[in-house]
Structure formats: C-alpha cells, structure tokens
Design an enzyme around this catalytic site. Structure first.
Site, short mmCIF file in Angstrom:
data_model
loop_
_atom_site.label_atom_id
_atom_site.label_comp_id
_atom_site.label_asym_id
_atom_site.label_seq_id
_atom_site.Cartn_x
_atom_site.Cartn_y
_atom_site.Cartn_z
N CYS A 129 0.39 -0.99 0.24
CA CYS A 129 0.40 0.50 0.33
C CYS A 129 0.68 0.87 -0.10
O CYS A 129 0.15 1.72 -0.09
CB CYS A 129 -1.00 0.10 0.73
N HIS A 151 -9.25 3.79 -2.32
CA HIS A 151 -7.95 3.20 -1.97
C HIS A 151 -7.34 2.18 -3.13
O HIS A 151 -7.55 1.21 -2.43
CB HIS A 151 -7.46 1.87 -0.46
N CYS A 203 -0.18 2.23 6.34
CA CYS A 203 -0.06 0.76 7.01
C CYS A 203 0.34 0.13 5.41
O CYS A 203 -0.03 0.96 4.44
CB CYS A 203 -1.34 0.35 7.90
N GLY A 257 0.59 -3.96 4.14
CA GLY A 257 -0.05 -5.35 4.38
C GLY A 257 1.07 -6.13 4.72
O GLY A 257 2.73 -5.78 4.23
#
Length: 462
Positions: A139, A393, A425, A427
C-alpha cells in the site's frame, strides 16, 4: 576557539561553490557562523547549495470504484499516461530531461505491469531514452516511488525524476496465485502475512479497544470532508480529467466519457452505517462502510534538485524532507503509521507538534482511529479533505495521490502550514511515512537558535 573558527573558515573556503552554481544566492551568506544553527546547519547548507530535492508538480486522476465506477473499462496504461503527461506539460519541461520514472504498483503481474508502464510513458510523449521501472511495497508503493526518486536525486544519479503510482483493482483483484508453502505453518508471523486485511482490522479493533461507533464516525467524517472538498473545488488543482469510455454490460455499446471527479464519495450517516453487518468476523466491527473502497486510479509527482528548478524558474510546490519504512506485527499491520510517523518526523529533525497537516491512509477506520489516538494527533490536522474511506484506496496509487492532495492543500493554507506528513499501513506488517515542507517556506537557517556569545561551533561539537 580561534583555531577552531579558523579551521571552519578554511573548510568553507574549499567548499564554497562558484557564484554561478548558487543561482543568484549571495555567496556572502556562506560563512562559519552558519553553524550557530546547531542541528539545522545541515539543512541550511542544502538550501544554500541548492541540492535538496523539491517537488514542482503533483497530479492524480480521479479515484473511481473498481468494477462499477468510471474506470471499469479503462486499461491501466490509459490511467497512468494522463498524469505522466500532465506533470511534463504543466511544468513546460522537455521530457527528455527526465532521468527516470518509478511507478508504485501492487496487484498486477510484475512483468506485465512493467510493460504497461513503459507503454504509458510512450503514450504520454516520453522518448525511448527515458527509462521506467516499477516498485512494490504494497500500500505504500506510490510513496515509495516518490522516495526512491528523491533518494536517487540526492545520490546524484540524475537531477530530475518522476515518482508515480498506478492501480486498477478492476483488472487485478486481490488474490493469491498458486500454492502456499507449507513451511508457513511453522512460523506464526509468516502465517499472519496471509491474513485477510479485514481480519487484521478486527485484530486492531479488538486488541486496542476501537469501538464500532468510533469506526463508523471516522467513515462519516471522511465522506463529509471529501464531499465538502469536492463541492468547493479543492480537488480541481490536483485532478487531471481522463478521457475514456464506459461499456454497457448488456449491449456492449461504448460511450465516450471524461471522468473528472472521484465517484466513491457519498452522503452517509451513523444510522446508515449502523445497518451494515460485519464482513470478516461474526461479532466484529469492520464493515464495508468503515473500510476503504477498492478503487482504480493513478498519480504522478515531478521531483528535481532545487538548483535545477530555480534555473528553470519553476514554482516549488514542496520539499521532500524525510522518509521512513518500518516493520510491525503482521497480525495488526494497521498500526504501521503509529510507528512510521515518529520515525520520519525524527529523521526530519522535527517533533510531532511541528507538523501542520497529516494525510494518513484510511485503509480501515479501526487502524486509522488507533493511530490517531496513539500519537495524540489533533483531528483537525488529519485528512482535512477526507481520506480513503471516502475517496478510495487504489493500492499502488494511494501514496502519489496523497502527495498531490497534501501539497496542494499546504499551498492553499500558505504560511499557516509549513510541514506535512503522509503515512500508511502496509500489508504483511509494515508502515511508511514521509515529511514534506511547503515549497515557499524554506529559509536559510531553519530553527536557528539565538546565540548571545560568538560561539561558532555546532552544539554537537561542544
């Protein structure tokens, strides 16, 4: 003391750049007394020499809902090309001068996406001599691309580069391909890398006591702020309209359209969100309403050495100050910004209180609320134009999108807003953050202390 001062004077004489390389800066400003800035002396030197990294343009496409939004029938390379073209044309830059293009992207097969990005560069008018590559840190990939370009400029690999982000979650849904190594069962943390992101959201909510109402309220606030920003035209400075097509799923008829606004923002209330059932856990609190939308979109950021921007007379939108990527427990990957933000802020020589605006990716309301509360941040400083809960997103594009949103908002606020932070954040258990400074707010001695006595040593040398 006199000997130390003389040594500094001799050293500065050796380091003093020629008058032409200062691009209009008075060489008399370079003196031993610059060291009274203490820890900010290095900051002052980069500004005087014109070798810090600045952003002169940052644009994005609208962000659209995957599979049912405005880009559902748009190829990924047709998303990237318009923003690559925009940063060049709006800066009046010859594309042959770009040293490299780095594109953050997550879900597509690596070799295919790399080829699509190269194709997009040709669509945008770049010559064959300009290279391009992709980067994938989940991300944070779009922000990582910007950081990679900044690092390469600082290293002297080239003077001008583009950091971009791209994701078509319509074309490339989140899925695991092939079998999983059975060894993963032996290592708990490795096994947790395979957890669905929604499960990690439930873990954060349960472990840190983030209530369903707090999460739903964060979603309502995000949509409200994004809707207000859209209505007042705040996103117009950063959005590049995209000419594309919409295909009727029943008739196959193609209709030409131009997409110019984000299509995931909606009017919603706590009562509306309360009706939604948890998705990942029977008695959980993570719903479709308080999770980020899967989306399609792209963004691009044009960076260069300050001296080059000044030579070309380009307005400086922002200054790249620091970047940090950190690792956290994969089972609660959403806490990443709570660790990454302090690291990046410290690397910039600042404190959290020095930051005027934050763009923290709202992957899930649970982790966003936790990070905000953990760091004790003022809600009025965070995602002032809404976040991913409303806008969406598109994994690889989010970082580049956030740079465009942050820097244009900082420009609007002017002297009331000097430093901004972007964070998300990641993954498998990571976090990333970067610190930016508003382009017209740098000064020769940042945070310089008043010195009563003629002590020309930096505080670290005392």
């Amino acid at each position: 003391m006199e000997k130390a001062f003389n040594r500094q004077r001799v050293l500065l004489d050796h380091l003093r750049p020629s008058s032409s390389s200062l691009h209009g800066t008075d060489s008399s400003s370079l003196s031993a007394s610059a060291c009274v800035a203490g820890d900010s002396a290095a900051y002052a030197r980069t500004n005087v020499f014109g070798d810090d990294v600045v952003i002169v343009a940052a644009y994005r496409t609208p962000i659209c809902k995957a599979k049912r939004g405005g880009f559902k029938d748009t190829h990924a390379d047709d998303l990237l090309a318009p923003v690559l073209k925009a940063v060049i044309e709006k800066s009046n830059l010859n594309p042959i001068e770009v040293g490299d293009i780095v594109v953050g992207t997550v879900l597509a097969p690596g070799s295919q996406r790399a080829s699509e990005c190269r194709m997009a560069a040709f669509y945008a008018g770049f010559p064959e001599t300009v290279p391009i590559r992709t980067v994938n840190r989940q991300c944070s990939s779009g922000l990582q691309a910007v950081a990679d370009v900044a690092a390469s400029i600082r290293a002297g690999f080239y003077d001008i580069g583009i950091g971009a982000g791209l994701e078509s979650m319509t074309a490339n849904p989140m899925a695991w391909e092939g079998s999983v190594n059975p060894k993963v069962k032996i290592f708990e943390q490795a096994q947790n890398c395979l957890l669905p992101m929604g499960v990690t959201s439930e873990n954060v909510a349960h472990r840190f006591g983030v209530s369903r109402q707090e999460q739903d309220q964060a979603a309502v606030d995000s949509h409200r702020k994004a809707a207000a920003a859209t209505a007042t035209g705040k996103f117009k400075d950063e959005i590049i309209p995209v000419a594309t097509k919409i295909v009727d799923p029943k008739s196959g008829e193609e209709k030409p359209v131009t997409i110019s606004v984000d299509d995931g923002i909606r009017n919603t209330t706590l009562a509306d969100l309360a009706k939604l059932k948890p998705v990942f856990k029977k008695d959980g609190s993570t719903t479709a309403g308080n999770s980020s939308q899967v989306s399609d979109g792209a963004g691009a950021v044009l960076l260069m050495k300050r001296s080059i921007a000044e030579q070309k007379g380009l307005p400086i939108l922002g200054v790249f100050r620091s970047f940090s990527a950190v690792g956290v427990d994969p089972a609660i990957m959403g806490v990443g910004p709570a660790v990454a933000i302090p690291a990046a802020v410290k690397a910039a020589g600042l404190e959290l209180d020095d930051i005027d605006l934050f763009e923290i990716n709202e992957a899930f309301a649970s982790q966003y609320v936790y990070c905000r509360n953990k760091l004790g941040l003022d809600p009025e400083k965070i995602n002032v134009n809404g976040g991913a809960l409303a806008i969406g997103h598109p994994l690889g594009a989010t970082g580049a999108r956030a740079v465009a949103t942050l820097l244009h908002e900082m420009k609007r606020r002017g002297r009331d807003c000097r430093f901004g932070v972007i964070s998300m954040c990641i993954g498998t258990g990571m976090g990333a953050a970067a610190v930016f400074e508003r382009g017209d707010s740098t000064d020769e001695l940042c945070n310089a202390r008043k010195v009563e006595s003629p002590n020309h040593l930096s505080k670290d040398a005392r």
